[in-house]
Design an enzyme around this catalytic site. Structure first.
Site, PDB file in Angstrom:
ATOM      1  N   SER A 102       0.824  -1.208   0.000  1.00  0.00           N
ATOM      2  CA  SER A 102       0.000   0.000   0.000  1.00  0.00           C
ATOM      3  C   SER A 102       0.862   1.264   0.000  1.00  0.00           C
ATOM      4  O   SER A 102       1.609   1.486  -0.935  1.00  0.00           O
ATOM      5  CB  SER A 102      -0.972  -0.079   1.187  1.00  0.00           C
ATOM      6  OG  SER A 102      -1.974   0.894   1.076  1.00  0.00           O
ATOM      7  N   ASP A 152     -10.286  -3.602  -5.633  1.00  0.00           N
ATOM      8  CA  ASP A 152      -9.555  -2.725  -4.718  1.00  0.00           C
ATOM      9  C   ASP A 152     -10.149  -1.315  -4.783  1.00  0.00           C
ATOM     10  O   ASP A 152     -10.085  -0.657  -5.819  1.00  0.00           O
ATOM     11  CB  ASP A 152      -8.066  -2.711  -5.130  1.00  0.00           C
ATOM     12  CG  ASP A 152      -7.173  -2.031  -4.107  1.00  0.00           C
ATOM     13  OD1 ASP A 152      -7.655  -1.094  -3.431  1.00  0.00           O
ATOM     14  OD2 ASP A 152      -6.004  -2.423  -3.998  1.00  0.00           O
ATOM     15  N   HIS A 183      -8.307  -4.361  -1.194  1.00  0.00           N
ATOM     16  CA  HIS A 183      -6.977  -3.794  -0.956  1.00  0.00           C
ATOM     17  C   HIS A 183      -6.139  -4.678  -0.028  1.00  0.00           C
ATOM     18  O   HIS A 183      -4.940  -4.451   0.129  1.00  0.00           O
ATOM     19  CB  HIS A 183      -7.152  -2.390  -0.346  1.00  0.00           C
ATOM     20  CG  HIS A 183      -5.918  -1.542  -0.410  1.00  0.00           C
ATOM     21  ND1 HIS A 183      -5.331  -1.153  -1.598  1.00  0.00           N
ATOM     22  CD2 HIS A 183      -5.151  -0.996   0.571  1.00  0.00           C
ATOM     23  CE1 HIS A 183      -4.262  -0.406  -1.329  1.00  0.00           C
ATOM     24  NE2 HIS A 183      -4.129  -0.303  -0.031  1.00  0.00           N
TER      25      HIS A 183
END
Ligand code: MLT
Length: 203
Positions: A102, A152, A183
């Site tokens: 991320s 996502d 995600h």
């Protein structure tokens, strides 16, 4: 930068540069590193920016909207930090593979976008396009694993494809892994990253 370093069991193995997601610490990805490459050394870094108390690697103006000036500044800060850490701990600076999730994948992507020799390879879990409108360095032969989720909400499949194209146009060898989740990092994606890593860096 706050960090921890562990020497690898095999001297010729890469050092993994571990980069956590928003709100994480340098401890978060140690298990992931252990799964992907147990013999590798580890340099795990905590992001220097705080967003409501949550560590990050660069500032953002809103979710998915990056403070580009800060991104560029923090990318150089991390680049210089890795150089200094290599000297301090005596690992091979040219044999560093990033593993980021991320926000950590985004700063790893930014290292690739800005510096030719920052990374020998990268495992990017749920990255976005870190910055647009810059000319990427020559990334010929740099292997990059991208793990993405078709649902996502933070990084759309279109953005993943855009990232893939930008990296590939600079010469990187991108392997894209699609999961059918959002995600989060799934076991399937970790398995795929592990197999990819073994094929690129395994002995
Ligand atoms: C970012 O800010 O880097 C991305 O939005 C991912 C995240 O939430 O950290």
């Amino acid at each position: 930068m706050k960090h921890l370093y562990r020497q690898g069991a095999a001297p010729s193995a890469p050092t993994l540069l571990l980069l956590h997601g928003t709100g994480g610490t340098e401890h978060d990805l140690l298990k992931l590193a252990e799964m992907i490459a147990p013999e590798a050394g580890v340099l795990s870094v905590r992001g220097n920016v705080l967003e409501n108390g949550m560590p990050r690697f660069f500032r953002r103006l809103a979710e998915g909207v990056f403070d580009i000036e800060d991104l560029i500044f923090r990318t150089k800060e991390l680049y210089d930090f890795v150089d200094a850490a290599a000297e301090r701990y005596g690992f091979d600076r040219r044999n560093v593979v990033a593993v980021g999730y991320s926000n950590g994948a985004n700063i790893a992507g930014s290292l690739l976008f800005h510096y030719k020799d920052a990374l020998k390879g990268a495992v990017l879990h749920h990255p976005m396009v870190p910055i647009r409108g810059v000319k990427l360095p020559d990334l010929s032969g740099v292997p990059v694993f991208v793990g993405a989720g078709v649902n996502d909400p933070i990084c759309s499949p279109q953005e993943t494809e855009e990232l893939n194209k930008l990296l590939a146009a600079a010469g990187a060898e991108v392997e894209l892994h699609w999961g059918n989740r959002g995600h989060q990092l799934t076991g399937d994606e970790v398995e795929a990253a592990k197999a990819w890593y073994a094929s690129r860096f395994g002995r």
